[in-house]
Design a protein around this motif. Structure first.
Motif, mmCIF file in Angstrom:
data_model
loop_
_atom_site.group_PDB
_atom_site.id
_atom_site.type_symbol
_atom_site.label_atom_id
_atom_site.label_comp_id
_atom_site.label_asym_id
_atom_site.label_seq_id
_atom_site.Cartn_x
_atom_site.Cartn_y
_atom_site.Cartn_z
ATOM 1 N N ARG A 149 0.857 -1.188 0.000
ATOM 2 C CA ARG A 149 0.000 0.000 0.000
ATOM 3 C C ARG A 149 0.888 1.232 0.000
ATOM 4 O O ARG A 149 1.597 1.498 0.974
ATOM 5 C CB ARG A 149 -0.914 -0.010 1.231
ATOM 6 N N HIS A 150 0.866 1.949 -1.131
ATOM 7 C CA HIS A 150 1.729 3.124 -1.293
ATOM 8 C C HIS A 150 1.201 4.274 -0.434
ATOM 9 O O HIS A 150 -0.021 4.374 -0.227
ATOM 10 C CB HIS A 150 1.715 3.514 -2.786
ATOM 11 N N GLY B 286 -1.926 5.907 -1.462
ATOM 12 C CA GLY B 286 -3.212 5.233 -1.351
ATOM 13 C C GLY B 286 -3.467 4.152 -2.384
ATOM 14 O O GLY B 286 -4.495 3.479 -2.330
ATOM 15 N N THR B 287 -2.555 3.956 -3.328
ATOM 16 C CA THR B 287 -2.773 2.893 -4.317
ATOM 17 C C THR B 287 -2.062 1.600 -3.865
ATOM 18 O O THR B 287 -1.214 1.620 -2.974
ATOM 19 C CB THR B 287 -2.300 3.302 -5.725
ATOM 20 N N PHE B 288 -2.445 0.500 -4.497
ATOM 21 C CA PHE B 288 -1.958 -0.831 -4.110
ATOM 22 C C PHE B 288 -1.248 -1.499 -5.284
ATOM 23 O O PHE B 288 -1.671 -1.347 -6.436
ATOM 24 C CB PHE B 288 -3.140 -1.735 -3.723
ATOM 25 N N ASN C 266 -9.080 -1.758 3.305
ATOM 26 C CA ASN C 266 -7.716 -1.276 3.093
ATOM 27 C C ASN C 266 -6.672 -2.367 3.204
ATOM 28 O O ASN C 266 -5.488 -2.093 3.284
ATOM 29 C CB ASN C 266 -7.397 -0.168 4.103
ATOM 30 N N ASP D 292 -3.225 -4.900 7.466
ATOM 31 C CA ASP D 292 -1.812 -4.539 7.596
ATOM 32 C C ASP D 292 -1.190 -5.073 8.886
ATOM 33 O O ASP D 292 -0.002 -4.892 9.119
ATOM 34 C CB ASP D 292 -1.590 -3.028 7.454
ATOM 35 N N TRP E 62 -0.570 -0.288 -10.506
ATOM 36 C CA TRP E 62 -1.046 0.404 -9.292
ATOM 37 C C TRP E 62 -2.566 0.446 -9.332
ATOM 38 O O TRP E 62 -3.156 1.021 -10.240
ATOM 39 C CB TRP E 62 -0.445 1.799 -9.208
ATOM 40 N N SER F 125 -7.987 0.389 -5.709
ATOM 41 C CA SER F 125 -8.536 -0.345 -4.563
ATOM 42 C C SER F 125 -8.139 -1.812 -4.705
ATOM 43 O O SER F 125 -7.765 -2.266 -5.797
ATOM 44 C CB SER F 125 -10.057 -0.215 -4.511
ATOM 45 N N LEU F 126 -8.230 -2.547 -3.601
ATOM 46 C CA LEU F 126 -7.940 -3.975 -3.652
ATOM 47 C C LEU F 126 -9.024 -4.694 -4.428
ATOM 48 O O LEU F 126 -10.202 -4.316 -4.353
ATOM 49 C CB LEU F 126 -7.891 -4.542 -2.217
#
Ligand code: NAG
Ligand code: NAG
Length: 333
Positions: free
Chosen positions: A86-87, A90-92, A262, A265, A326, A329-330
């Motif tokens: 998770r950058h 906010g991108t994955f 999110n 984590d 990137w 969202s997941l």
């Protein structure tokens, strides 16, 4: 500890399997927890037989036409959640999977699968009974939400890799500092069976865990779950290294397991799924033999295949959605 070198020091009295399976598919399917759902709630990385699909029933050892595993009679499916970075923006991005140490070169991602007995070297003079056709189970749960509960899930662990041979310490949650060699997730399943049910409503209560840390000797099975089965375990090596430079100094762990809005984590919700699919009595024959690791290959007693054949096997991508690059969202969130 290097199990590969240990193998040469102590001759086994009973069988232990350790083998690689390359990645079969990465997609949102879960035939055990969410049968029929196309797509399932979150993303999985799957290895094993190519009969894998949203719905699977009966003897899957008789359904596939190929497997990504070294042992070519093993059409079982093995799967876990997928790790993402998770950058700070906010991108994955999906974390790639790398092959383990002490496996033949060139395996595409995948997992290392273990079927051991009471421990690596002995069955403790008990019969080890193969899983029967149609058997399935899960371990861990995406709803586990505290460190105490995660600690109690003995055998579900994270290892901060210095290199591919690092095995300790085993952590109940994500490492808090960048790991030079990547992150390994470890999933040990319970190995005591109630002797009756191929599955149960929560996919867990037909089994009982006597698992101890790090492949140590398992305790005795209780009267409620008296049948000792192989100790099944997965290792997945996540190549987090390309993301370490994007982990700001002092910031919290940026790696997540790909479920929840999110991602997880903390890693408390680490979990894994298994659907048995060895052909005929092949797993039982292996457990009754005294072969260890790759000495079980080439018909002694298990049929095996090379890396090129393993990598060639794939499952159809029935759920089509972007998984690379990137993502805002997941998948599924
Ligand atoms: C997977 O399952 C879906 C729906 O159940 C079905 O339409 C599809 O044909 C299956 N795919 C394979 C490769 O079996
Ligand atoms: C987030 O950071 C990545 C890596 O630098 C970059 O490629 C991507 O475009 C960024 N996305 C947004 C929405 O800022």
């Amino acid at each position: 500890m290097r199990w590969s070198s240990l193998a040469f020091l102590i001759a086994p009295s009973q069988a232990a399997l350790r083998f690689g399976c390359s990645t079969l598919s990465i997609q949102r399917l879960d035939p055990v927890v969410e049968p029929g759902n196309l797509p399932s709630a979150h993303l999985h990385q799957i290895v094993g037989g190519n009969a894998f699909n949203a719905t699977m029933s009966g003897d899957i050892g008789e359904k596939g036409t190929c497997t990504t595993c070294t042992f070519s009679e093993d059409f079982s499916n093995y799967w876990t959640a997928v790790m993402f970075f998770r950058h700070p923006n906010g991108t994955f991005k999906r974390v790639p999977i790398m092959q383990n140490a002490a496996l033949p070169n060139g395996i595409n991602g995948g997992m290392t699968i273990y079927y051991t007995q009471k421990d690596f070297f002995s069955n403790g003079n008990q019969k080890i009974t193969s899983f029967p056709p149609g058997f399935r189970m899960t371990v861990g749960s995406p709803t586990t939400d505290t460190l105490d509960k995660a600690r109690g899930n003995i055998g579900l662990r994270f290892v901060c890799l210095q290199d591919k041979n690092t095995r300790f310490p085993e952590l109940p949650d994500f490492p808090t500092q960048p790991c030079r060699g990547g992150i390994m997730t470890v999933h040990h399943f319970p190995s005591c069976w109630d002797g009756k049910n191929l599955d149960s409503p929560d996919h867990q209560s037909h089994m009982y865990a006597t698992t101890k840390e790090a492949f140590q000797e398992a305790g005795p099975c209780p009267a409620s779950h008296p049948v000792r089965m192989p100790q099944l375990a997965y290792e997945t090596l996540w190549d987090t290294t390309q993301f370490n430079s994007m982990w700001p100094s002092g910031a919290e762990n940026p790696f997540v397991l790909g479920f929840g809005p999110n991602g997880d984590d903390n890693g408390y919700g680490t979990h894994a799924d298994y659907a048995f699919g060895w052909k005929g009595d092949s797993l039982q024959r292996a457990m009754d033999s005294n072969c260890m690791f790759n000495a079980c290959e080439n018909g002694r007693p298990l049929k095996s295949q090379g890396v090129a054949e393993m990598n060639r096997c794939a499952a159809k991508q029935v759920v089509k959605e972007p998984l690379d690059g990137w993502l805002t969202s997941l998948p599924g969130q």
